[in-house]
Design a protein around this motif. Structure first.
Motif, short mmCIF file in Angstrom:
data_model
loop_
_atom_site.label_atom_id
_atom_site.label_comp_id
_atom_site.label_asym_id
_atom_site.label_seq_id
_atom_site.Cartn_x
_atom_site.Cartn_y
_atom_site.Cartn_z
N TYR A 68 -9.98 7.84 57.83
CA TYR A 68 -10.01 7.62 56.39
C TYR A 68 -10.48 6.20 56.10
O TYR A 68 -9.81 5.23 56.46
N ASP A 69 -11.63 6.10 55.47
CA ASP A 69 -12.18 4.81 55.07
C ASP A 69 -12.47 4.89 53.58
O ASP A 69 -13.32 5.67 53.15
N SER A 70 -11.76 4.10 52.80
CA SER A 70 -11.91 4.16 51.34
C SER A 70 -13.27 3.64 50.88
O SER A 70 -13.62 3.79 49.71
N MET A 71 -14.06 3.09 51.79
CA MET A 71 -15.43 2.68 51.48
C MET A 71 -16.43 3.70 52.02
O MET A 71 -17.63 3.55 51.85
N GLY A 72 -15.94 4.74 52.69
CA GLY A 72 -16.80 5.81 53.19
C GLY A 72 -17.59 5.46 54.44
O GLY A 72 -18.57 6.12 54.76
N GLY A 73 -17.18 4.43 55.17
CA GLY A 73 -17.92 3.99 56.35
C GLY A 73 -17.74 4.88 57.57
O GLY A 73 -16.89 5.77 57.60
N ASP A 74 -18.56 4.62 58.57
CA ASP A 74 -18.54 5.33 59.84
C ASP A 74 -17.37 4.83 60.70
O ASP A 74 -16.95 3.68 60.57
N ASP A 75 -16.90 5.66 61.61
CA ASP A 75 -15.76 5.25 62.44
C ASP A 75 -16.16 4.31 63.57
O ASP A 75 -15.30 3.73 64.24
N ASP A 76 -17.45 4.13 63.83
CA ASP A 76 -17.93 3.20 64.85
C ASP A 76 -17.23 3.36 66.20
O ASP A 76 -16.88 2.39 66.86
N GLY A 77 -17.00 4.59 66.61
CA GLY A 77 -16.41 4.86 67.92
C GLY A 77 -14.90 4.80 67.97
O GLY A 77 -14.31 4.98 69.03
N ARG A 78 -14.25 4.59 66.85
CA ARG A 78 -12.79 4.47 66.85
C ARG A 78 -12.11 5.80 67.22
O ARG A 78 -11.13 5.80 67.95
N LEU A 79 -12.63 6.91 66.72
CA LEU A 79 -12.02 8.19 67.08
C LEU A 79 -12.25 8.50 68.56
O LEU A 79 -11.38 9.07 69.22
N LYS A 80 -13.40 8.10 69.09
CA LYS A 80 -13.65 8.27 70.53
C LYS A 80 -12.60 7.50 71.33
O LYS A 80 -12.06 8.02 72.31
N ASN A 110 -15.72 13.01 54.10
CA ASN A 110 -16.47 14.27 54.00
C ASN A 110 -15.66 15.38 53.32
O ASN A 110 -16.18 16.46 53.09
N HIS A 111 -14.40 15.11 53.05
CA HIS A 111 -13.51 16.12 52.48
C HIS A 111 -12.87 15.66 51.17
O HIS A 111 -11.76 16.06 50.84
N GLY A 112 -13.55 14.77 50.48
CA GLY A 112 -13.09 14.36 49.16
C GLY A 112 -11.98 13.33 49.12
O GLY A 112 -11.34 13.15 48.09
N ALA A 128 1.33 15.43 51.54
CA ALA A 128 0.96 15.48 50.12
C ALA A 128 -0.55 15.33 49.96
O ALA A 128 -1.24 14.82 50.85
N ALA A 129 -1.04 15.74 48.81
CA ALA A 129 -2.46 15.59 48.50
C ALA A 129 -2.80 14.11 48.36
O ALA A 129 -1.98 13.30 47.93
N LEU A 130 -4.02 13.77 48.74
CA LEU A 130 -4.49 12.39 48.60
C LEU A 130 -4.94 12.18 47.15
O LEU A 130 -6.11 12.32 46.83
N ASP A 131 -3.99 11.86 46.31
CA ASP A 131 -4.24 11.69 44.88
C ASP A 131 -4.23 10.21 44.54
O ASP A 131 -3.27 9.70 43.96
N LEU A 132 -5.29 9.52 44.93
CA LEU A 132 -5.35 8.08 44.76
C LEU A 132 -6.42 7.73 43.73
O LEU A 132 -7.51 7.30 44.07
#
Length: 164
Positions: free
Chosen positions: A67-79, A111-113, A138-142
């Motif tokens: 989750y990136d509130s700026m919509g950026g790439d994970d840059d290998g963090r999930l890997k 990618n999922h709103g 809970a829903a991400l209602d931010l």
């Protein structure tokens, strides 16, 4: 759900080496915690002291979330978190964890709103509130117009010494 929240220093230590990954740096961080008994593992990540993002290992859903509130790439963090979970299983359970064979996937909130910030300084609030929403299922209602409310809520909870 059973949730483990890593310190804000966890990912920095995990990625602290020339290759960008070092399990040994954090292998002792879970001495008293069985991550595989958790439903959700939350990993706040600081990017270069300028931006906060949130990763989660959703054990129940078998996915690595970003989750990136700026919509950026994970840059290998999930890997890196994938490698960490495999190494953690080998180190603590003495078992081989095959994430591909067991159907683990990557999930990108952008990618999922998942909500996006409209300023350059609310990323920490987004991380804290997103983590809380994930913890409670809970829903991400931010909504951006509610950021002041969220700031005041977090401040009050910190002053009371308990997040609600």
């Amino acid at each position: 759900p059973k949730v483990h929240v890593f310190s804000t220093h966890f990912y920095t230590k995990l990625a602290e080496c020339a290759g960008g990954y070092n399990h040994k740096n954090v292998s002792r961080w879970t001495r008293k915690v069985d991550l595989f008994a958790m439903d959700l593992i939350i990993v706040p990540i600081n990017q270069g002291n300028t931006h906060w993002v949130l990763a989660a290992i959703n054990v129940r859903e078998r996915r690595f979330e970003y989750y990136d509130s700026m919509g950026g790439d994970d840059d290998g963090r999930l890997k890196n978190l994938r490698m960490y979970l495999v190494d953690e299983c080998a180190h603590k359970k003495h078992e081989r964890l095959d994430l591909e064979a067991t159907g683990w996937a990557d999930y990108y909130g952008a990618n999922h709103g998942a909500p996006r910030q409209t300023d350059g300084f609310s990323c920490g609030v987004y991380v804290a509130i997103t983590a809380e929403c994930l913890r409670r299922g809970a829903a991400l209602d931010l909504e951006n117009r509610r950021m002041q409310y969220f700031r005041e809520k977090l401040t009050a909870e910190l002053l009371r010494g308990a997040l609600l």
